[in-house]
Write a protein that holds these residues in place. Structure first.
Motif, mmCIF file in Angstrom:
data_model
loop_
_atom_site.group_PDB
_atom_site.id
_atom_site.type_symbol
_atom_site.label_atom_id
_atom_site.label_comp_id
_atom_site.label_asym_id
_atom_site.label_seq_id
_atom_site.Cartn_x
_atom_site.Cartn_y
_atom_site.Cartn_z
ATOM 1 N N ARG A 148 0.845 -1.206 0.000
ATOM 2 C CA ARG A 148 0.000 0.000 0.000
ATOM 3 C C ARG A 148 0.872 1.246 0.000
ATOM 4 O O ARG A 148 1.940 1.279 0.602
ATOM 5 C CB ARG A 148 -0.867 -0.060 1.256
ATOM 6 C CG ARG A 148 -1.748 1.120 1.541
ATOM 7 C CD ARG A 148 -2.616 0.841 2.772
ATOM 8 N NE ARG A 148 -1.794 0.421 3.905
ATOM 9 C CZ ARG A 148 -1.209 1.251 4.750
ATOM 10 N NH1 ARG A 148 -1.325 2.543 4.593
ATOM 11 N NH2 ARG A 148 -0.483 0.784 5.758
ATOM 12 N N GLU A 200 -7.454 6.614 6.526
ATOM 13 C CA GLU A 200 -8.439 6.190 7.529
ATOM 14 C C GLU A 200 -8.139 6.845 8.868
ATOM 15 O O GLU A 200 -7.174 7.578 9.028
ATOM 16 C CB GLU A 200 -8.390 4.671 7.764
ATOM 17 C CG GLU A 200 -7.935 3.833 6.650
ATOM 18 C CD GLU A 200 -7.833 2.369 7.021
ATOM 19 O OE1 GLU A 200 -8.889 1.779 7.324
ATOM 20 O OE2 GLU A 200 -6.721 1.824 7.026
ATOM 21 N N THR A 243 1.805 6.698 7.560
ATOM 22 C CA THR A 243 0.729 5.830 8.041
ATOM 23 C C THR A 243 1.310 4.595 8.731
ATOM 24 O O THR A 243 2.506 4.357 8.702
ATOM 25 C CB THR A 243 -0.176 5.364 6.883
ATOM 26 O OG1 THR A 243 0.628 4.692 5.912
ATOM 27 C CG2 THR A 243 -0.892 6.532 6.244
ATOM 28 N N GLY A 268 -4.175 2.444 7.050
ATOM 29 C CA GLY A 268 -3.954 3.787 6.520
ATOM 30 C C GLY A 268 -4.234 4.893 7.511
ATOM 31 O O GLY A 268 -4.508 6.024 7.104
ATOM 32 N N SER A 269 -4.165 4.630 8.796
ATOM 33 C CA SER A 269 -4.362 5.714 9.757
ATOM 34 C C SER A 269 -3.027 6.414 10.011
ATOM 35 O O SER A 269 -1.967 5.816 9.886
ATOM 36 C CB SER A 269 -4.969 5.198 11.063
ATOM 37 O OG SER A 269 -4.541 3.898 11.355
ATOM 38 N N ARG A 270 -3.127 7.680 10.397
ATOM 39 C CA ARG A 270 -1.943 8.517 10.489
ATOM 40 C C ARG A 270 -1.075 8.143 11.697
ATOM 41 O O ARG A 270 -1.580 7.745 12.748
ATOM 42 C CB ARG A 270 -2.394 9.985 10.596
ATOM 43 C CG ARG A 270 -1.271 10.993 10.509
ATOM 44 C CD ARG A 270 -1.818 12.411 10.344
ATOM 45 N NE ARG A 270 -2.484 12.912 11.534
ATOM 46 C CZ ARG A 270 -1.862 13.464 12.569
ATOM 47 N NH1 ARG A 270 -0.557 13.569 12.573
ATOM 48 N NH2 ARG A 270 -2.556 13.900 13.606
ATOM 49 N N PRO A 283 -5.321 13.760 19.905
ATOM 50 C CA PRO A 283 -6.409 13.426 20.822
ATOM 51 C C PRO A 283 -6.591 11.914 20.910
ATOM 52 O O PRO A 283 -6.454 11.229 19.899
ATOM 53 C CB PRO A 283 -7.637 14.068 20.185
ATOM 54 C CG PRO A 283 -7.128 15.095 19.271
ATOM 55 C CD PRO A 283 -5.753 14.688 18.852
ATOM 56 N N PRO A 284 -6.903 11.394 22.096
ATOM 57 C CA PRO A 284 -6.938 9.934 22.267
ATOM 58 C C PRO A 284 -7.852 9.250 21.256
ATOM 59 O O PRO A 284 -8.960 9.713 20.985
ATOM 60 C CB PRO A 284 -7.474 9.736 23.681
ATOM 61 C CG PRO A 284 -7.497 11.051 24.320
ATOM 62 C CD PRO A 284 -7.284 12.102 23.306
ATOM 63 N N ASN A 285 -7.366 8.153 20.709
ATOM 64 C CA ASN A 285 -8.147 7.305 19.801
ATOM 65 C C ASN A 285 -8.627 8.010 18.540
ATOM 66 O O ASN A 285 -9.567 7.565 17.878
ATOM 67 C CB ASN A 285 -9.338 6.676 20.545
ATOM 68 C CG ASN A 285 -8.862 5.682 21.588
ATOM 69 O OD1 ASN A 285 -8.111 4.757 21.263
ATOM 70 N ND2 ASN A 285 -9.251 5.862 22.834
ATOM 71 N N SER A 286 -7.947 9.103 18.151
ATOM 72 C CA SER A 286 -8.347 9.787 16.928
ATOM 73 C C SER A 286 -7.568 9.287 15.718
ATOM 74 O O SER A 286 -7.926 9.561 14.577
ATOM 75 C CB SER A 286 -8.137 11.297 17.082
ATOM 76 O OG SER A 286 -6.777 11.550 17.336
ATOM 77 N N LEU A 287 -6.464 8.572 15.948
ATOM 78 C CA LEU A 287 -5.644 8.077 14.838
ATOM 79 C C LEU A 287 -5.820 6.572 14.709
ATOM 80 O O LEU A 287 -4.866 5.828 14.502
ATOM 81 C CB LEU A 287 -4.169 8.400 15.094
ATOM 82 C CG LEU A 287 -3.833 9.865 15.369
ATOM 83 C CD1 LEU A 287 -2.344 10.002 15.645
ATOM 84 C CD2 LEU A 287 -4.228 10.731 14.197
ATOM 85 N N VAL A 288 -7.059 6.125 14.884
ATOM 86 C CA VAL A 288 -7.323 4.684 14.947
ATOM 87 C C VAL A 288 -8.313 4.286 13.866
ATOM 88 O O VAL A 288 -9.384 4.874 13.767
ATOM 89 C CB VAL A 288 -7.914 4.292 16.329
ATOM 90 C CG1 VAL A 288 -8.068 2.790 16.438
ATOM 91 C CG2 VAL A 288 -7.046 4.812 17.445
ATOM 92 N N SER A 289 -7.933 3.298 13.045
ATOM 93 C CA SER A 289 -8.857 2.797 12.030
ATOM 94 C C SER A 289 -9.552 1.541 12.569
ATOM 95 O O SER A 289 -9.222 1.071 13.651
ATOM 96 C CB SER A 289 -8.104 2.442 10.763
ATOM 97 O OG SER A 289 -7.282 1.311 11.021
ATOM 98 N N PHE A 290 -10.502 1.018 11.822
ATOM 99 C CA PHE A 290 -11.214 -0.177 12.264
ATOM 100 C C PHE A 290 -10.258 -1.354 12.436
ATOM 101 O O PHE A 290 -10.424 -2.158 13.347
ATOM 102 C CB PHE A 290 -12.323 -0.550 11.258
ATOM 103 C CG PHE A 290 -13.478 0.409 11.252
ATOM 104 C CD1 PHE A 290 -14.527 0.245 10.368
ATOM 105 C CD2 PHE A 290 -13.526 1.482 12.134
ATOM 106 C CE1 PHE A 290 -15.605 1.128 10.355
ATOM 107 C CE2 PHE A 290 -14.587 2.376 12.129
ATOM 108 C CZ PHE A 290 -15.631 2.193 11.241
ATOM 109 N N ALA A 342 -8.389 -1.045 15.684
ATOM 110 C CA ALA A 342 -9.246 -1.361 16.833
ATOM 111 C C ALA A 342 -9.613 -2.834 16.836
ATOM 112 O O ALA A 342 -10.348 -3.289 17.710
ATOM 113 C CB ALA A 342 -10.513 -0.513 16.795
ATOM 114 N N ILE A 380 -7.093 3.204 27.944
ATOM 115 C CA ILE A 380 -6.406 2.715 26.750
ATOM 116 C C ILE A 380 -6.549 3.714 25.605
ATOM 117 O O ILE A 380 -7.658 4.125 25.259
ATOM 118 C CB ILE A 380 -6.997 1.361 26.292
ATOM 119 C CG1 ILE A 380 -6.973 0.365 27.434
ATOM 120 C CG2 ILE A 380 -6.273 0.836 25.086
ATOM 121 C CD1 ILE A 380 -5.606 -0.132 27.811
ATOM 122 N N LEU A 413 -5.477 3.920 21.643
ATOM 123 C CA LEU A 413 -4.972 3.058 20.573
ATOM 124 C C LEU A 413 -4.283 3.829 19.452
ATOM 125 O O LEU A 413 -4.023 3.276 18.382
ATOM 126 C CB LEU A 413 -6.125 2.231 19.985
ATOM 127 C CG LEU A 413 -6.777 1.236 20.951
ATOM 128 C CD1 LEU A 413 -7.946 0.540 20.274
ATOM 129 C CD2 LEU A 413 -5.760 0.198 21.408
#
Lengths: 176, 504
Positions: free
Chosen positions: A127, A133, B26, B31-33, B39-46, B49, B155, B157
């Motif tokens: 990728r 995302e 990433t 593909g999350s940054r 901010p907590p849990n803002s750079l989290v993709s599915f 998680a 936690i 992530l």
């Protein structure tokens, strides 16, 4: 299925040093109606069904001594994988699974590399390093029962699994 | 270098495991940054998680980073490497397993060559090397914040899934100083490559030490793992403490336990960590969702008809390798004719090399003179006031000006040092201003100097007698007296010549 077969195979090499196995005639497991409700034993039921099918095709598989899984190994497995073999039926199921995996010994694999997956000849997709995302904190936090200021909440450290005797008492009145 | 050893010749054996966060936009499989302090849990993709139905997709940049690092450390790059799952339960690992490369990592069998200043006066460059066992790609876990008051763990992530390069070293080191020097060199290499920013305080570079002791020739002793080290300096402290502790245990007749210990920066001690439950069995299994990772030697050996973005070619990565610290040190020695130990310090301290080169550019003084000023005057004040090079109140241009004044004969060398100190305190002014204001210009009037020298000679007949009878060192005392009279503004060469003539 693959996962379990692989794992039971590892379990086998860990616990035993079996040479080429010889099988007894595998009998259909007697499944009580109570056991059928348990998910664990349900898949066990499927396996034993398969075992009998396979048995019809492999006349080369002959008798072997039934394998006993030592109690502390069962304990360790339960702790590591957080599965519960629960009762004697569960353990019997495990032992049958091991015997089922034993059939792998029958195949001559000299000079053949082990296969991890049927997809292992495919090209691994690479990728591009671009952000696509994330930024869905609200959505994710909604999934958790317990949150504090946008953090997920967990108990402090791992709660140790209660000992076998205590567990039995805990689940005595449980649904299953 | 001093070996830490007890009278019975017990020596330390140190191996390091370094986790370097890959500098990429990433994460490794999503593909999350990648970011710090978001901010907590803002750079989290599915996928991060670990929601059901998500799959890992490998980041090309991470593969290139691992390959580049492997090449820089003289590793053999495995053309085919495999991904595995390492299972353990912890709240900051949502999937219950970490994707790593245990069986067949991307690079193996490398060497890290490092140096540190040793010898009695700490000015000899001592070069050692440590073998790199392997480099593997793996996922980072999330962060847990412990709230003992409410008996809960929070936690975040954001860090879960970020790409890490785990660099495993063989236990070729024997004390904290060596380990710290090796880590410092690794930091410089990774920063030069751009594959990791190497900031230990921000957790971009994490080091765990495996420490044991034994008598040379014997088999290795029981080892302990030391964690929670956040700087190279603390690494040295932690290792040295642990070696001493283990020696104490053995000397008291006890046995060293195989355990994990945490370093306490405040006390300098290592403390057993309670949350580790005996020997872990990680139940490694192949990652079923990822086929093997293939890299190719050259474009010609890559499979035909495949898009270039889908292929990592070693030849191309090799071409893009930048100048490594060891090469840079050599270049500085050759270009400027400075000593290896100076070159070592220039590269080791952030920004010092750039400072030095800037001064050399702007002044007519030779590089050897400049290096003296940088090493002694500049470093002296920086260390005293605990400042980094970028915080120096005197810019390279300002220092160049002082040196130019000296070169032009407008001020003497001792005055130049005085001006430097003054300028440090009042950076707003220029060197010229200070010289003018305090009347520090070189006294060139030879008659004046002649008169002062005569005065000193006349008032110290005993010393003159001593010089005439062979004790030449006394001349320095007379020189000092003359300089005191002239407040250091006389040209020392001229003064010496006059005094020598008068006392001959």
């Amino acid at each position: 299925m693959y996962v379990v077969v692989n794992y039971t195979r590892r379990l086998q090499t860990l616990a035993f040093n079996l040479g080429p196995s010889r099988y007894q005639g595998v009998t259909r497991a007697s499944i009580t109606s109570q056991d059928r409700k348990s998910k664990q034993n349900l898949s066990c039921f499927r396996w034993t069904h398969l075992i009998t099918l396979v048995h019809q095709y492999s006349t080369r598989i002959s008798n072997s001594k039934p394998c006993q899984v030592p109690v502390d190994l069962v304990d360790k497995l339960e702790r590591l994988a957080l599965v519960d073999f629960r009762n004697q039926e569960g353990l019997a199921c495990l032992e049958k699974a091991i015997r089922f995996a034993d059939q792998l010994h029958v195949v001559d694999t000299d000079g053949v590399d082990p296969m991890d997956s049927v997809l292992e000849e495919r090209a691994l997709y690479l990728r591009e390093d671009a952000v696509a995302e994330g930024d869905c904190a609200e959505e994710l936090l909604q999934l958790s029962k317990n949150t504090v200021e946008e953090y997920f909440v967990a108990p402090p450290g791992n709660i140790p699994l209660p000992k076998r005797e205590e567990r039995a008492a805990m689940f005595k009145h449980a649904e299953f | 270098m001093t070996l830490i050893s007890a009278p019975q010749e017990l020596v330390g054996v140190v191996g390091l495991e370094i986790h370097a966060q890959i500098h990429s936009n990433t994460k490794l499989f999503s593909g999350s940054r990648v970011g710090f302090q978001a901010p907590p849990n803002s750079l989290v993709s599915f996928f991060d998680a670990s929601l059901p139905g998500t799959l890992p997709v490998l980041n090309r940049r991470c593969v290139e980073a691992a390959v580049m690092t492997g090449l820089a450390l003289n590793c053999t790059i495995n053309r085919k490497s495999l991904f595995d799952r390492k299972h353990y339960f912890y709240a900051d690992l949502p999937a219950g397993y970490q994707i790593t490369q245990q069986r067949l990592p991307i690079a193996v069998d490398g060497t890290l060559t490092y140096s540190h200043l040793g010898g009695r006066k700490r000015n000899e460059v001592v070069t050692k090397s440590v073998r790199i066992k392997q480099i593997q790609l793996e996922q980072d876990s999330g962060k847990s914040l412990h709230n003992d008051y409410r008996n809960q763990t929070l936690i975040d992530l954001n860090r879960a899934g970020v790409g890490l390069m785990e660099l495993v070293m063989e236990p070729d080191m024997s004390c904290g100083e060596e380990a710290a020097a090796a880590v410092r060199e690794m930091q410089l290499i990774l920063q030069a490559l751009g594959t990791c920013q190497g900031n230990m305080a921000e957790g971009q570079l994490r080091v765990d030490a495996n420490v044991s002791i034994h008598r040379p020739g014997d088999h290795w002793g029981i080892r302990t793992e030391v964690k929670n080290i956040n700087s190279a300096r603390n690494l040295a402290r932690a290792i040295d403490y642990e070696i001493q502790r283990q020696m104490f245990v053995l000397e008291s007749g006890g046995t060293v336990q195989n355990e994990t210990r945490s370093f306490d920066g405040k006390t300098g001690h290592t403390i057993p960590m309670r949350d580790k439950e005996g020997l872990q069995d990680y139940r490694f299994m192949p990652e079923p969702n990822l086929p093997p990772l293939m890299v190719y030697e050259a474009c010609s050996t890559a499979p035909p008809g495949v898009a270039p973005s889908q292929v990592v070619v070693l030849e191309e990565v090799r071409e893009r390798l930048p100048e490594l610290p060891s090469v840079r040190r050599q270049r500085l020695v050759e270009t400027y004719g400075i000593l290896p130990e100076h070159s070592f310090t220039l590269v080791n301290e952030d920004g010092l090399m750039d400072y030095f080169e800037a001064v050399v550019r702007e002044t007519k003084a030779g590089p050897r003179k400049v290096i003296g000023w940088v090493m002694n005057e500049l470093q002296g004040l920086l260390h005293q006031q605990n400042l980094s090079v970028s915080q120096s109140p005197i810019s390279p241009q300002a220092l160049a000006q002082i040196l130019n004044l000296q070169e032009n004969g407008q001020i003497s060398s001792s005055i130049a040092k005085q001006v430097f100190q003054e300028l440090w305190k009042t950076p707003g002014k220029t060197a010229q201003q200070i010289v003018k204001e305090q009347d520090l210009g070189m006294v060139n009037d030879s008659t004046e100097i002649y008169r002062i020298c005569q005065k000193v000679v006349d008032s110290h007949p005993d010393q003159v007698q001593a010089i005439r009878s062979g004790n030449k060192k006394v001349l320095n005392k007379l020189m000092g007296l003359v300089q005191k009279e002239t407040k250091g503004r006389a040209d020392p060469v001229l003064v010496r010549a006059i005094l020598e003539q008068k006392t001959s």
